[in-house]
Scaffold this motif. Structure first.
Motif, PDB file in Angstrom:
ATOM      1  N   TYR A  17       0.829  -1.204   0.000  1.00 54.77           N
ATOM      2  CA  TYR A  17       0.000   0.000   0.000  1.00 54.77           C
ATOM      3  C   TYR A  17       0.869   1.261   0.000  1.00 54.77           C
ATOM      4  O   TYR A  17       0.530   2.260  -0.642  1.00 54.77           O
ATOM      5  N   ILE A  18       1.996   1.215   0.698  1.00 58.17           N
ATOM      6  CA  ILE A  18       2.917   2.355   0.695  1.00 58.17           C
ATOM      7  C   ILE A  18       3.504   2.549  -0.696  1.00 58.17           C
ATOM      8  O   ILE A  18       3.595   3.675  -1.198  1.00 58.17           O
ATOM      9  N   HIS A  19       3.898   1.455  -1.333  1.00 61.83           N
ATOM     10  CA  HIS A  19       4.402   1.561  -2.703  1.00 61.83           C
ATOM     11  C   HIS A  19       3.319   2.063  -3.654  1.00 61.83           C
ATOM     12  O   HIS A  19       3.628   2.704  -4.667  1.00 61.83           O
ATOM     13  N   ALA A  20       2.073   1.792  -3.363  1.00 66.16           N
ATOM     14  CA  ALA A  20       0.959   2.184  -4.225  1.00 66.16           C
ATOM     15  C   ALA A  20       0.406   3.558  -3.883  1.00 66.16           C
ATOM     16  O   ALA A  20      -0.618   3.957  -4.438  1.00 66.16           O
ATOM     17  N   THR A  21       1.062   4.288  -2.988  1.00 64.45           N
ATOM     18  CA  THR A  21       0.644   5.649  -2.631  1.00 64.45           C
ATOM     19  C   THR A  21       1.672   6.635  -3.161  1.00 64.45           C
ATOM     20  O   THR A  21       2.873   6.443  -2.986  1.00 64.45           O
ATOM     21  N   LEU A  22       1.190   7.682  -3.781  1.00 62.98           N
ATOM     22  CA  LEU A  22       2.042   8.650  -4.456  1.00 62.98           C
ATOM     23  C   LEU A  22       1.889  10.010  -3.796  1.00 62.98           C
ATOM     24  O   LEU A  22       0.814  10.359  -3.304  1.00 62.98           O
ATOM     25  N   PRO A  23       2.962  10.818  -3.787  1.00 61.67           N
ATOM     26  CA  PRO A  23       2.814  12.185  -3.292  1.00 61.67           C
ATOM     27  C   PRO A  23       1.959  12.999  -4.269  1.00 61.67           C
ATOM     28  O   PRO A  23       1.951  12.707  -5.467  1.00 61.67           O
ATOM     29  N   ILE A 106       0.970  -4.810  -9.520  1.00 63.42           N
ATOM     30  CA  ILE A 106       1.381  -3.407  -9.548  1.00 63.42           C
ATOM     31  C   ILE A 106       2.907  -3.292  -9.507  1.00 63.42           C
ATOM     32  O   ILE A 106       3.570  -3.979  -8.743  1.00 63.42           O
ATOM     33  N   VAL A 107       3.438  -2.418 -10.348  1.00 56.57           N
ATOM     34  CA  VAL A 107       4.860  -2.094 -10.368  1.00 56.57           C
ATOM     35  C   VAL A 107       5.001  -0.598 -10.134  1.00 56.57           C
ATOM     36  O   VAL A 107       4.315   0.196 -10.782  1.00 56.57           O
ATOM     37  N   THR A 108       5.848  -0.199  -9.193  1.00 52.06           N
ATOM     38  CA  THR A 108       6.096   1.230  -8.967  1.00 52.06           C
ATOM     39  C   THR A 108       7.591   1.466  -8.843  1.00 52.06           C
ATOM     40  O   THR A 108       8.332   0.621  -8.336  1.00 52.06           O
ATOM     41  N   SER A 109       8.033   2.626  -9.301  1.00 53.32           N
ATOM     42  CA  SER A 109       9.430   3.012  -9.186  1.00 53.32           C
ATOM     43  C   SER A 109       9.506   4.524  -9.067  1.00 53.32           C
ATOM     44  O   SER A 109       8.868   5.243  -9.826  1.00 53.32           O
ATOM     45  N   ARG A 110      10.286   4.994  -8.089  1.00 52.06           N
ATOM     46  CA  ARG A 110      10.411   6.440  -7.857  1.00 52.06           C
ATOM     47  C   ARG A 110      11.876   6.798  -7.670  1.00 52.06           C
ATOM     48  O   ARG A 110      12.695   5.944  -7.315  1.00 52.06           O
ATOM     49  N   ASN A 111      12.199   8.069  -7.907  1.00 52.20           N
ATOM     50  CA  ASN A 111      13.598   8.470  -7.800  1.00 52.20           C
ATOM     51  C   ASN A 111      14.034   8.638  -6.353  1.00 52.20           C
ATOM     52  O   ASN A 111      15.221   8.576  -6.053  1.00 52.20           O
ATOM     53  N   SER A 116       9.704  12.935  -3.692  1.00 49.88           N
ATOM     54  CA  SER A 116       9.940  12.337  -5.005  1.00 49.88           C
ATOM     55  C   SER A 116       9.279  13.186  -6.086  1.00 49.88           C
ATOM     56  O   SER A 116       8.143  13.628  -5.936  1.00 49.88           O
ATOM     57  N   ASP A 117       9.992  13.423  -7.178  1.00 53.72           N
ATOM     58  CA  ASP A 117       9.409  14.208  -8.265  1.00 53.72           C
ATOM     59  C   ASP A 117       9.314  13.407  -9.554  1.00 53.72           C
ATOM     60  O   ASP A 117       9.020  13.965 -10.604  1.00 53.72           O
ATOM     61  N   SER A 143       6.674  15.852 -10.284  1.00 50.54           N
ATOM     62  CA  SER A 143       6.457  17.053  -9.465  1.00 50.54           C
ATOM     63  C   SER A 143       5.039  17.081  -8.893  1.00 50.54           C
ATOM     64  O   SER A 143       4.344  18.099  -8.923  1.00 50.54           O
ATOM     65  N   ASN A 144       4.595  15.928  -8.387  1.00 53.93           N
ATOM     66  CA  ASN A 144       3.302  15.779  -7.718  1.00 53.93           C
ATOM     67  C   ASN A 144       2.110  15.987  -8.644  1.00 53.93           C
ATOM     68  O   ASN A 144       0.994  16.239  -8.183  1.00 53.93           O
ATOM     69  N   GLU A 145       2.326  15.875  -9.935  1.00 56.00           N
ATOM     70  CA  GLU A 145       1.233  16.007 -10.892  1.00 56.00           C
ATOM     71  C   GLU A 145       1.148  14.731 -11.725  1.00 56.00           C
ATOM     72  O   GLU A 145       2.170  14.107 -12.033  1.00 56.00           O
ATOM     73  N   ARG A 146      -0.066  14.358 -12.120  1.00 61.30           N
ATOM     74  CA  ARG A 146      -0.238  13.233 -13.020  1.00 61.30           C
ATOM     75  C   ARG A 146       0.109  13.694 -14.436  1.00 61.30           C
ATOM     76  O   ARG A 146      -0.506  14.624 -14.953  1.00 61.30           O
ATOM     77  N   LEU A 147       1.088  13.034 -15.052  1.00 63.03           N
ATOM     78  CA  LEU A 147       1.529  13.403 -16.394  1.00 63.03           C
ATOM     79  C   LEU A 147       0.940  12.466 -17.447  1.00 63.03           C
ATOM     80  O   LEU A 147       0.420  12.915 -18.466  1.00 63.03           O
ATOM     81  N   VAL A 148       1.058  11.180 -17.239  1.00 66.62           N
ATOM     82  CA  VAL A 148       0.371  10.190 -18.066  1.00 66.62           C
ATOM     83  C   VAL A 148      -0.718   9.597 -17.194  1.00 66.62           C
ATOM     84  O   VAL A 148      -0.430   8.932 -16.196  1.00 66.62           O
TER      85      VAL A 148
END
Length: 213
Positions: A17-23, A106-111, A116-117, A143-148
């Motif tokens: 759930y933490i991996h599936a939560t985004l800023p 679900i696959v997630t990857s962040r910098n 995280s931006d 940058s905390n915005e949905r791009l795709v």
């Protein structure tokens, strides 16, 4: 109980759930969540106290104020919250990228975990509850915005027969499909009739932890 009703250990569920939560505080847009739906956190405060886990405590404290009142149990959170558990971000504890073959694939990857931006997230499989024909989905935040983005559920669709509504079909999501355009590729009823596998399948995953990719 340490285990959820599905038999999955609570700690494993919370990591997922933490991996599936985004800023700045929203869950990944797969399946049937509302637009910019914040996480539901009662299980996080329970897990933090049960395991004395600093990451679970961080997750609860970071996003508690964003949780919807309709999705909170303040009395239970007050009872369960343990202030002696010191919060710590997932940085250096949880990997920046992770692939789950279960839990809808679900696959997630962040910098990075803090501020995280750049986050990429995909869905290889499908969930059994509130599912859409959206396996193969790829989304990107920056940058905390949905791009795709993905359409997800929108208000006002005909609930009398929701499976015929566009966003329950593959063509209602930003995925490629092969099939009759009038049917939108594969519908949920057709998927359920197969009974063998659910949507796609994750065959390989590799991450570069130094880049968060």
């Amino acid at each position: 109980s340490e285990r959820c009703l599905t038999g999955i250990p609570l700690a494993k569920y919370l990591e997922w759930y933490i991996h599936a939560t985004l800023p700045p505080g929203r869950i990944v847009g797969f399946g049937d969540p509302g637009v910019d739906m914040p996480p539901v956190l009662t299980s996080a405060v329970a897990g933090a106290a049960l395991y004395r886990n600093p990451v679970f405590q961080w997750f609860y404290e970071k996003y508690a104020d964003k949780a919807l009142p309709s999705h909170r149990n303040l009395s239970l959170e007050t009872i369960l919250y343990d202030p002696t558990v010191k919060a710590h971000s997932p940085e250096g504890i949880l990997p920046r990228g992770r692939a789950y073959r279960e839990f809808a694939g679900i696959v997630t990857s962040r910098n990075r975990w803090i501020d995280s931006d750049s986050i990429v997230y995909a869905k290889c499989g499908c969930e059994l509850n509130h599912g859409h024909a959206d396996w193969g989905q790829l989304c990107i935040d920056g940058s905390n915005e949905r791009l795709v983005v993905d359409l997800r559920s929108t208000p006002g669709y005909p609930r009398a027969d929701p499976h015929k509504y566009y966003n329950y079909q593959q063509w209602g999501h930003n995925v490629f499909f092969v099939g009759d355009p009038d049917l939108g590729g594969t519908s949920i009823p057709a998927r359920d009739l197969r009974k063998a596998g659910c949507g796609g399948r994750l065959s390989e995953s590799r991450f570069d932890e130094t880049l968060g990719s």
